[in-house]
Design an enzyme around this catalytic site. Structure first.
Site, mmCIF file in Angstrom:
data_model
loop_
_atom_site.group_PDB
_atom_site.id
_atom_site.type_symbol
_atom_site.label_atom_id
_atom_site.label_comp_id
_atom_site.label_asym_id
_atom_site.label_seq_id
_atom_site.Cartn_x
_atom_site.Cartn_y
_atom_site.Cartn_z
ATOM 1 N N HIS A 99 47.738 45.975 32.622
ATOM 2 C CA HIS A 99 47.371 47.312 33.098
ATOM 3 C C HIS A 99 47.731 47.470 34.564
ATOM 4 O O HIS A 99 47.386 46.629 35.389
ATOM 5 C CB HIS A 99 45.871 47.552 32.926
ATOM 6 C CG HIS A 99 45.507 47.864 31.518
ATOM 7 N ND1 HIS A 99 45.007 49.082 31.134
ATOM 8 C CD2 HIS A 99 45.613 47.131 30.402
ATOM 9 C CE1 HIS A 99 44.814 49.070 29.823
ATOM 10 N NE2 HIS A 99 45.170 47.896 29.363
ATOM 11 N N TYR A 117 36.630 54.652 34.630
ATOM 12 C CA TYR A 117 35.330 54.480 35.292
ATOM 13 C C TYR A 117 34.818 55.884 35.598
ATOM 14 O O TYR A 117 35.407 56.591 36.415
ATOM 15 C CB TYR A 117 35.483 53.686 36.593
ATOM 16 C CG TYR A 117 35.763 52.201 36.386
ATOM 17 C CD1 TYR A 117 37.038 51.734 36.082
ATOM 18 C CD2 TYR A 117 34.733 51.271 36.508
ATOM 19 C CE1 TYR A 117 37.281 50.385 35.900
ATOM 20 C CE2 TYR A 117 34.972 49.902 36.334
ATOM 21 C CZ TYR A 117 36.242 49.471 36.024
ATOM 22 O OH TYR A 117 36.478 48.125 35.838
ATOM 23 N N PRO A 157 28.740 43.853 36.825
ATOM 24 C CA PRO A 157 30.034 43.845 36.143
ATOM 25 C C PRO A 157 31.025 44.931 36.575
ATOM 26 O O PRO A 157 32.193 44.878 36.188
ATOM 27 C CB PRO A 157 29.655 44.023 34.665
ATOM 28 C CG PRO A 157 28.310 44.643 34.678
ATOM 29 C CD PRO A 157 27.629 44.146 35.908
ATOM 30 N N LYS A 168 34.549 41.136 38.028
ATOM 31 C CA LYS A 168 34.842 39.951 38.837
ATOM 32 C C LYS A 168 34.219 38.646 38.333
ATOM 33 O O LYS A 168 34.660 37.562 38.724
ATOM 34 C CB LYS A 168 34.343 40.174 40.282
ATOM 35 C CG LYS A 168 35.148 41.186 41.059
ATOM 36 C CD LYS A 168 36.545 40.682 41.320
ATOM 37 C CE LYS A 168 37.488 41.781 41.697
ATOM 38 N NZ LYS A 168 38.864 41.536 41.345
ATOM 39 N N TYR A 183 40.379 45.023 43.374
ATOM 40 C CA TYR A 183 40.268 45.008 41.912
ATOM 41 C C TYR A 183 41.267 44.013 41.304
ATOM 42 O O TYR A 183 40.923 43.242 40.403
ATOM 43 C CB TYR A 183 40.502 46.416 41.357
ATOM 44 C CG TYR A 183 40.080 46.581 39.907
ATOM 45 C CD1 TYR A 183 38.850 47.139 39.578
ATOM 46 C CD2 TYR A 183 40.909 46.173 38.870
ATOM 47 C CE1 TYR A 183 38.453 47.284 38.251
ATOM 48 C CE2 TYR A 183 40.532 46.305 37.544
ATOM 49 C CZ TYR A 183 39.302 46.866 37.239
ATOM 50 O OH TYR A 183 38.912 47.006 35.929
HETATM 51 P P1 FAD Z 1 28.715 31.225 31.396
HETATM 52 O O1 FAD Z 1 29.793 31.963 30.680
HETATM 53 O O2 FAD Z 1 27.369 31.829 31.442
HETATM 54 O O3 FAD Z 1 28.642 29.791 30.765
HETATM 55 C C1 FAD Z 1 27.555 28.912 31.006
HETATM 56 C C2 FAD Z 1 27.370 28.052 29.777
HETATM 57 O O4 FAD Z 1 26.377 27.083 30.035
HETATM 58 C C3 FAD Z 1 26.895 28.851 28.573
HETATM 59 O O5 FAD Z 1 27.744 28.607 27.471
HETATM 60 C C4 FAD Z 1 25.471 28.352 28.332
HETATM 61 O O6 FAD Z 1 25.108 28.363 26.976
HETATM 62 C C5 FAD Z 1 25.569 26.940 28.889
HETATM 63 N N1 FAD Z 1 24.296 26.373 29.329
HETATM 64 C C6 FAD Z 1 23.263 26.989 29.922
HETATM 65 N N2 FAD Z 1 22.275 26.111 30.182
HETATM 66 C C7 FAD Z 1 22.697 24.910 29.745
HETATM 67 C C8 FAD Z 1 22.126 23.614 29.721
HETATM 68 N N3 FAD Z 1 20.903 23.389 30.222
HETATM 69 N N4 FAD Z 1 22.835 22.589 29.203
HETATM 70 C C9 FAD Z 1 24.078 22.811 28.693
HETATM 71 N N5 FAD Z 1 24.678 24.030 28.685
HETATM 72 C C10 FAD Z 1 23.998 25.064 29.205
HETATM 73 N N6 FAD Z 1 31.591 39.976 33.745
HETATM 74 C C11 FAD Z 1 32.489 40.929 33.836
HETATM 75 O O7 FAD Z 1 33.365 40.822 34.711
HETATM 76 N N7 FAD Z 1 32.456 41.992 32.966
HETATM 77 C C12 FAD Z 1 31.506 42.114 31.980
HETATM 78 O O8 FAD Z 1 31.495 43.070 31.219
HETATM 79 C C13 FAD Z 1 30.533 41.141 31.867
HETATM 80 N N8 FAD Z 1 29.560 41.191 30.909
HETATM 81 C C14 FAD Z 1 28.611 40.199 30.871
HETATM 82 C C15 FAD Z 1 27.568 40.250 29.923
HETATM 83 C C16 FAD Z 1 26.566 39.262 29.900
HETATM 84 C C17 FAD Z 1 25.433 39.337 28.866
HETATM 85 C C18 FAD Z 1 26.598 38.202 30.839
HETATM 86 C C19 FAD Z 1 25.507 37.134 30.846
HETATM 87 C C20 FAD Z 1 27.663 38.139 31.754
HETATM 88 C C21 FAD Z 1 28.655 39.141 31.780
HETATM 89 N N9 FAD Z 1 29.710 39.102 32.702
HETATM 90 C C22 FAD Z 1 30.626 40.062 32.784
HETATM 91 C C23 FAD Z 1 29.889 38.014 33.605
HETATM 92 C C24 FAD Z 1 30.890 36.966 33.061
HETATM 93 O O9 FAD Z 1 30.868 36.960 31.677
HETATM 94 C C25 FAD Z 1 30.456 35.675 33.682
HETATM 95 O O10 FAD Z 1 30.667 35.789 35.075
HETATM 96 C C26 FAD Z 1 31.178 34.438 33.128
HETATM 97 O O11 FAD Z 1 30.753 34.193 31.806
HETATM 98 C C27 FAD Z 1 30.890 33.226 34.003
HETATM 99 O O12 FAD Z 1 31.345 32.065 33.387
HETATM 100 P P2 FAD Z 1 30.563 30.698 33.571
HETATM 101 O O13 FAD Z 1 31.345 29.698 32.803
HETATM 102 O O14 FAD Z 1 30.271 30.477 34.991
HETATM 103 O O15 FAD Z 1 29.127 30.956 32.909
HETATM 104 C C1 DHB Z 2 35.247 45.276 31.213
HETATM 105 C C2 DHB Z 2 34.102 44.904 31.840
HETATM 106 C C3 DHB Z 2 33.918 45.285 33.144
HETATM 107 O O1 DHB Z 2 32.809 44.926 33.787
HETATM 108 C C4 DHB Z 2 34.847 46.043 33.825
HETATM 109 O O2 DHB Z 2 34.607 46.427 35.099
HETATM 110 C C5 DHB Z 2 35.986 46.396 33.187
HETATM 111 C C6 DHB Z 2 36.191 45.999 31.870
HETATM 112 C C7 DHB Z 2 35.449 44.855 29.812
HETATM 113 O O3 DHB Z 2 34.550 44.233 29.233
HETATM 114 O O4 DHB Z 2 36.499 45.181 29.249
#
Ligand code: FAD
Ligand code: DHB
Length: 396
Positions: free
Chosen positions: A74, A204, A295, A299, A386
């Protein structure tokens, strides 16, 4: 059962999985433990937008076969406000930078498949995870596997990639961390819908009834979000109500929102959170374990990947007796983290309706939106934040 590895990794989200792969490419052994099942991790709906730097990182790691085939490049976004929809052209404003829409679930599936194909040690569905002996050069990871066997793994280093609710950040001694936190008085209701996107770029939308976002997952699947109250009960949102509210917030003469079956529905709270430093001794935090952004700027996933791009070479050097990159790890990551924290806060507060806010807030938001559309300098600032900044060099 007592075992030994070089790096113990807590958490099988994007940060932990990519770290285990980047370490393996450097010949470093790891054991990754995850409390959820593989099926749960592969189905969890989250982010969808990858910066060019994240795509390059995955490609350089040999992880982009499917991403290169299925990712949707995009070159901009739309900002909608006051009944008009305006395009922000990233390519033009940033000298060619883009983002790629490829769901986090797909990134996670690709990473799990690759680690297992390479013989990587991943334990799903573990319980009672603990990290201990953090003041020594051989910290310990303890867990119970799915069959009920208790394990104790001695590690040269532990990576806490266990998300915001994990156990690694709370394992820092009291007083070792400084934390900054802001909760927002709204949440996002997100849906995945089996319907072709009604738009060629993400929209947005600022609306008096609240923010809305039209994103996508493929040419046939759409992802949409609505600002709702943080204590909203999802049972109060039957599909018809969601579609009606989305149609209202995206309304534009001559344009229609296509509707289809809703495949997934969830509510996500909105929070900014940073904890520092991201290291205590030989325990390193990465991704959501150390920081959360709302979100709106897309990022969270990109920050998690960027952290481990810095951490993998730092751990490599540390394991070979060079402490410098590990000593710099936290400061290097926090620069990017704070930039993204600011950008996400800025996008969020510009686009959401604060419950109970006066008319002045609305006028200030609209003035800022008109400025972003009308000023090349302001639009460039949005576009470069962005699309993201280049990742630091591998040796951190
Ligand atoms: P996570 O993906 O959270 O991974 C952490 C992992 O650790 C998980 O699999 C969990 O099960 C595991 N864990 C937890 N505790 C333990 C333990 N004690 N022992 C072993 N394993 C454990 N970002 C965006 O940019 N856009 C979005 O739309 C968006 N939507 C989101 C929706 C939700 C519900 C959430 C929670 C986050 C969202 N985010 C979004 C943020 C983005 O998904 C996260 O920033 C990203 O997942 C970060 O990756 P990570 O690997 O650091 O953490
Ligand atoms: C999506 C999520 C976001 O938070 C965003 O700013 C743009 C796209 C997505 O899930 O596609």
């Amino acid at each position: 059962m007592r075992t030994r590895t070089q790096v113990g990794i807590v958490g099988g989200g994007p940060a932990g999985l990519l770290l285990s792969h980047l370490l393996a490419l450097r010949g470093i052994d790891s054991v990754l433990i995850e409390i959820r099942s593989r099926e749960y991790c592969e189905a969890r709906q989250r982010a969808g937008v990858l910066e060019d730097g994240s795509v390059a990182l995955l490609r350089d790691g040999g992880l982009a076969d499917r991403l290169d085939r299925q990712g949707l490049v995009h070159g901009g976004i739309y900002l909608q406000f006051e009944g008009q929809r305006q395009h922000i052209d990233f390519r033009d404003l940033t000298g060619g930078r883009t983002v790629t829409v490829y769901a986090q679930t797909e990134v996670v599936k690709d990473l799990i498949a690759r680690r297992l194909a390479d013989g990587g040690a991943i334990e799903f569905s573990v319980t009672d995870t603990e990290v201990a002996d953090l003041d020594t050069e051989l910290p310990v990871l303890r867990y119970t596997d799915a069959a009920g066997t208790r394990h104790e793994v001695s590690c040269d280093a532990i990576a806490g990639c266990d998300g915001f609710h994990g156990i690694c950040r709370p394992a820092f001694p009291s007083g070792a961390l400084t934390m900054w936190e802001r909760d927002y008085p709204y949440a996002w209701l997100g849906i995945l819908a089996d319907v072709p996107p009604s738009t060629d770029e993400l929209i947005y939308a600022h609306h008096p009834a609240g923010f809305a976002l039209h994103s996508l997952r493929s040419t046939t699947v759409s992802r949409l979000y609505l600002q709702v109250s943080p204590d909203e009960d999802i049972a109060e949102w039957p599909d018809d109500r969601i579609w009606a509210e989305l149609a209202r917030r995206f309304e534009l003469p001559g344009w229609a929102l296509q509707q289809g079956p809703i495949l997934d529905k969830s509510i996500t709270p909105m929070r900014s959170f940073v904890s520092a430093p991201m290291r205590y001794g030989r325990l390193f935090l990465a991704g959501d374990a150390a920081h959360i952004v709302p979100p709106t700027g897309a990022k969270g996933l990109n920050l998690a990947l960027a952290d481990v791009a810095v951490l993998a070479p730092a751990l490599d050097a540390l394991l070979h007796g060079d402490e410098q990159a590990a000593a710099n790890y936290s400061a290097t990551c926090l620069q990017r983290v704070w930039r993204s924290t600011h950008f996400s806060w800025w996008m969020t507060t510009m686009l959401h309706r604060t419950p109970g806010a006066d008319e002045m807030e609305m006028q200030l938001q609209l003035s800022q939106l008109r400025y972003v559309i009308g000023s090349r300098a302001a639009a460039t600032s949005l576009a470069e934040n962005y699309t993201g900044f280049p990742l630091p060099k591998g040796d951190g």
